[in-house]
Design an enzyme around this catalytic site. Sequence first.
Site, PDB file in Angstrom:
ATOM      1  N   ASP A  43      42.602  30.804  34.073  1.00 19.94           N
ATOM      2  CA  ASP A  43      43.697  32.223  34.440  1.00 19.94           C
ATOM      3  C   ASP A  43      42.757  32.641  35.410  1.00 19.94           C
ATOM      4  O   ASP A  43      41.736  32.422  36.469  1.00 19.94           O
ATOM      5  CB  ASP A  43      43.602  33.559  33.619  1.00 19.94           C
ATOM      6  CG  ASP A  43      43.455  34.487  33.961  1.00 19.94           C
ATOM      7  OD1 ASP A  43      45.400  34.413  34.659  1.00 19.94           O
ATOM      8  OD2 ASP A  43      43.630  35.147  34.887  1.00 19.94           O
ATOM      9  N   TYR A  48      40.984  36.065  43.597  1.00 15.99           N
ATOM     10  CA  TYR A  48      40.084  36.089  42.688  1.00 15.99           C
ATOM     11  C   TYR A  48      39.070  35.060  44.247  1.00 15.99           C
ATOM     12  O   TYR A  48      37.877  34.903  43.862  1.00 15.99           O
ATOM     13  CB  TYR A  48      40.117  35.197  42.187  1.00 15.99           C
ATOM     14  CG  TYR A  48      40.421  35.485  40.284  1.00 15.99           C
ATOM     15  CD1 TYR A  48      40.610  37.095  40.556  1.00 15.99           C
ATOM     16  CD2 TYR A  48      40.889  35.095  39.081  1.00 15.99           C
ATOM     17  CE1 TYR A  48      41.892  38.071  39.675  1.00 15.99           C
ATOM     18  CE2 TYR A  48      41.133  36.079  38.189  1.00 15.99           C
ATOM     19  CZ  TYR A  48      42.019  37.517  38.886  1.00 15.99           C
ATOM     20  OH  TYR A  48      42.428  38.008  37.777  1.00 15.99           O
ATOM     21  N   LYS A  73      48.079  34.182  40.580  1.00 10.13           N
ATOM     22  CA  LYS A  73      48.692  35.375  40.152  1.00 10.13           C
ATOM     23  C   LYS A  73      49.247  36.106  41.674  1.00 10.13           C
ATOM     24  O   LYS A  73      48.094  34.973  42.881  1.00 10.13           O
ATOM     25  CB  LYS A  73      48.085  36.741  39.895  1.00 10.13           C
ATOM     26  CG  LYS A  73      47.449  36.115  38.713  1.00 10.13           C
ATOM     27  CD  LYS A  73      46.935  37.746  37.722  1.00 10.13           C
ATOM     28  CE  LYS A  73      46.356  36.887  36.351  1.00 10.13           C
ATOM     29  NZ  LYS A  73      44.955  36.186  37.219  1.00 10.13           N
ATOM     30  N   HIS A 106      50.946  40.228  40.373  1.00  8.55           N
ATOM     31  CA  HIS A 106      49.285  40.471  39.784  1.00  8.55           C
ATOM     32  C   HIS A 106      49.237  41.799  39.668  1.00  8.55           C
ATOM     33  O   HIS A 106      48.847  42.646  38.574  1.00  8.55           O
ATOM     34  CB  HIS A 106      47.960  39.973  40.874  1.00  8.55           C
ATOM     35  CG  HIS A 106      46.878  39.991  40.430  1.00  8.55           C
ATOM     36  ND1 HIS A 106      46.029  39.325  40.907  1.00  8.55           N
ATOM     37  CD2 HIS A 106      45.775  40.244  39.235  1.00  8.55           C
ATOM     38  CE1 HIS A 106      45.072  39.115  40.226  1.00  8.55           C
ATOM     39  NE2 HIS A 106      44.753  39.871  39.237  1.00  8.55           N
ATOM     40  N   SER A 136      52.593  40.900  35.549  1.00  8.68           N
ATOM     41  CA  SER A 136      50.186  41.678  35.199  1.00  8.68           C
ATOM     42  C   SER A 136      50.686  42.966  35.483  1.00  8.68           C
ATOM     43  O   SER A 136      50.556  43.381  36.781  1.00  8.68           O
ATOM     44  CB  SER A 136      49.993  40.924  35.854  1.00  8.68           C
ATOM     45  OG  SER A 136      48.422  41.708  35.462  1.00  8.68           O
ATOM     46  N   GLU A 236      31.397  29.945  21.793  1.00 12.08           N
ATOM     47  CA  GLU A 236      31.467  30.616  20.894  1.00 12.08           C
ATOM     48  C   GLU A 236      32.452  31.195  21.002  1.00 12.08           C
ATOM     49  O   GLU A 236      33.512  31.962  20.034  1.00 12.08           O
ATOM     50  CB  GLU A 236      30.671  32.006  21.808  1.00 12.08           C
ATOM     51  CG  GLU A 236      30.615  33.340  20.857  1.00 12.08           C
ATOM     52  CD  GLU A 236      29.625  33.962  21.036  1.00 12.08           C
ATOM     53  OE1 GLU A 236      28.204  33.375  21.684  1.00 12.08           O
ATOM     54  OE2 GLU A 236      29.790  35.657  21.123  1.00 12.08           O
TER      55      GLU A 236
HETATM   56  N1  LIG Z   1      45.510  40.955  35.659  1.00 12.85           N
HETATM   57  C1  LIG Z   1      44.791  41.183  35.933  1.00 12.85           C
HETATM   58  O1  LIG Z   1      44.967  42.547  36.238  1.00 12.85           O
HETATM   59  C2  LIG Z   1      43.573  41.190  35.369  1.00 12.85           C
HETATM   60  C3  LIG Z   1      42.600  41.513  35.531  1.00 12.85           C
HETATM   61  C4  LIG Z   1      41.186  41.389  35.426  1.00 12.85           C
HETATM   62  C5  LIG Z   1      41.215  41.073  34.548  1.00 12.85           C
HETATM   63  N2  LIG Z   1      41.858  39.379  34.654  1.00 12.85           N
HETATM   64  C6  LIG Z   1      41.385  38.340  34.081  1.00 12.85           C
HETATM   65  O2  LIG Z   1      41.104  38.152  32.666  1.00 12.85           O
HETATM   66  C7  LIG Z   1      39.811  37.816  32.317  1.00 12.85           C
HETATM   67  C8  LIG Z   1      39.059  38.274  31.840  1.00 12.85           C
HETATM   68  O3  LIG Z   1      38.497  39.555  31.654  1.00 12.85           O
HETATM   69  P1  LIG Z   1      37.562  40.289  32.275  1.00 12.85           P
HETATM   70  O4  LIG Z   1      36.624  38.844  32.967  1.00 12.85           O
HETATM   71  O5  LIG Z   1      37.595  41.154  33.610  1.00 12.85           O
HETATM   72  O6  LIG Z   1      36.717  40.566  30.872  1.00 12.85           O
HETATM   73  P2  LIG Z   1      36.214  40.046  29.348  1.00 12.85           P
HETATM   74  O7  LIG Z   1      36.748  38.246  29.891  1.00 12.85           O
HETATM   75  O8  LIG Z   1      36.681  40.767  28.561  1.00 12.85           O
HETATM   76  O9  LIG Z   1      34.586  39.987  29.605  1.00 12.85           O
HETATM   77  C9  LIG Z   1      34.091  38.798  30.213  1.00 12.85           C
HETATM   78  C10 LIG Z   1      32.369  39.723  30.615  1.00 12.85           C
HETATM   79  O10 LIG Z   1      31.876  39.761  29.095  1.00 12.85           O
HETATM   80  C11 LIG Z   1      30.643  39.036  29.029  1.00 12.85           C
HETATM   81  N3  LIG Z   1      30.927  38.434  27.960  1.00 12.85           N
HETATM   82  C12 LIG Z   1      31.688  36.638  27.724  1.00 12.85           C
HETATM   83  N4  LIG Z   1      32.057  36.353  26.491  1.00 12.85           N
HETATM   84  C13 LIG Z   1      31.162  36.726  25.900  1.00 12.85           C
HETATM   85  C14 LIG Z   1      30.227  37.116  24.685  1.00 12.85           C
HETATM   86  N5  LIG Z   1      30.455  35.727  23.794  1.00 12.85           N
HETATM   87  N6  LIG Z   1      29.681  37.662  24.187  1.00 12.85           N
HETATM   88  C15 LIG Z   1      28.825  38.734  25.025  1.00 12.85           C
HETATM   89  N7  LIG Z   1      29.333  38.594  25.654  1.00 12.85           N
HETATM   90  C16 LIG Z   1      29.737  38.405  26.928  1.00 12.85           C
HETATM   91  C17 LIG Z   1      30.209  38.590  30.571  1.00 12.85           C
HETATM   92  O11 LIG Z   1      29.310  37.414  30.633  1.00 12.85           O
HETATM   93  P3  LIG Z   1      28.323  36.792  31.408  1.00 12.85           P
HETATM   94  O12 LIG Z   1      29.180  36.154  32.416  1.00 12.85           O
HETATM   95  O13 LIG Z   1      27.217  36.753  31.022  1.00 12.85           O
HETATM   96  O14 LIG Z   1      28.832  35.538  30.145  1.00 12.85           O
HETATM   97  C18 LIG Z   1      31.345  38.806  31.621  1.00 12.85           C
HETATM   98  O15 LIG Z   1      30.525  39.696  31.785  1.00 12.85           O
HETATM   99  C19 LIG Z   1      39.577  37.415  34.333  1.00 12.85           C
HETATM  100  O16 LIG Z   1      38.958  36.705  34.073  1.00 12.85           O
HETATM  101  C20 LIG Z   1      40.212  37.292  34.735  1.00 12.85           C
HETATM  102  O17 LIG Z   1      40.523  36.139  34.904  1.00 12.85           O
HETATM  103  C21 LIG Z   1      43.407  39.710  35.242  1.00 12.85           C
END
Ligand SMILES: NC(=O)c1ccc[n+]([C@@H]2O[C@H](COP(=O)([O-])OP(=O)(O)OC[C@H]3O[C@@H](n4cnc5c(N)ncnc54)[C@H](OP(=O)(O)O)[C@@H]3O)[C@@H](O)[C@H]2O)c1
Length: 275
Positions: A43, A48, A73, A106, A136, A236
């Site tokens: 994704d 980004y 997006k 987006h 989205s 993991e």
């Molecule tokens: N459509 C939209 O508007 C929108 C908005 C937000 C996000 N997104 C997409 O969704 C994806 C995921 O959301 P997100 O990145 O915001 O949040 P997320 O995936 O819920 O969390 C990412 C965070 O969790 C940590 N993490 C990852 N695996 C872990 C584990 N097994 N144990 C503990 N901590 C862990 C990561 O740190 P480390 O790097 O230190 O592992 C990072 O700080 C984004 O990357 C993006 O592609 C889309």
Amino acid sequence: MTPVVEANGARIPLLGLGTWDLRGRACARIVEQALRLGYRHIDTAEMYDNEREVGEGLRASGVPRNDVFVVTKIWPSHFAPRELLRAAKESVSKLRVQEVDLLLLHWPNPKIPLSETLGALCKAKEAGLARHIGVSNFSVALIDEATRLASEPLVCNQVELHPFIDQSKVRAACKAHGLAVVAYCPIARGNAKNSAVLARIGERHRKSAAQVSLRFLVQQQVVVIPRTSKIERLSENAAIFDFELAADEMAEIGALAHGDGRIVDYAFSGTPKWD
Ligand SMILES: NC(=O)c1ccc[n+]([C@@H]2O[C@H](COP(=O)([O-])OP(=O)(O)OC[C@H]3O[C@@H](n4cnc5c(N)ncnc54)[C@H](OP(=O)(O)O)[C@@H]3O)[C@@H](O)[C@H]2O)c1
């Protein structure tokens, strides 16, 4: 093989890699490693600023292009029809793919009529820039409107979803229109690990709280796209298809949702800093 969810003609791998905030060499390396480990869905987004690196990681992995579901997006400042088509072409060219598997709007942009934006999104699909299209951050009302206006099927709504937020209304609207729900922030930006409930349930299954958070979603056929910058966490976050949560565990996790569980609180204002 990663299980898939089928939605309006698309087969979307239930596990993907989120790439928001991953940049440069580190981004390319994590995408490459994720694909080598078996991830089949990546994704990204115009916003980004890493589509080039995502493409590099894709090619470096050696995994055939057709085996990977690539999502990008379009940012709302590019929702005027000509702008949207230009932005879609640019994304495809940065990724160095012939077409993306899924192209999303987006965030909603109230300043441009949805009918015009959707017309252009459908054209992007017809022009071969995207195999599937979707949205989205669309509300129930916008999902209803978008599915009515689109001449091509919409296949998903990507929204914030994790155990601490109640998205039941938007999920019901997606279901009614046959859209897959793709969960962003599926481990609540890392906060899943601080939940005593998720940790306790995880201990029972020899899994981490983050894995329980992801399992809770995929067990309901919700697509998850966790992000990590750490190679060791890729495995993991992928090891979520070899255990099953019991009905009482699902109910207990379901009860964690609360009114102020939202992490991403944003409304497109029309003047993004980076544009
Ligand atoms: N459509 C939209 O508007 C929108 C908005 C937000 C996000 N997104 C997409 O969704 C994806 C995921 O959301 P997100 O990145 O915001 O949040 P997320 O995936 O819920 O969390 C990412 C965070 O969790 C940590 N993490 C990852 N695996 C872990 C584990 N097994 N144990 C503990 N901590 C862990 C990561 O740190 P480390 O790097 O230190 O592992 C990072 O700080 C984004 O990357 C993006 O592609 C889309």
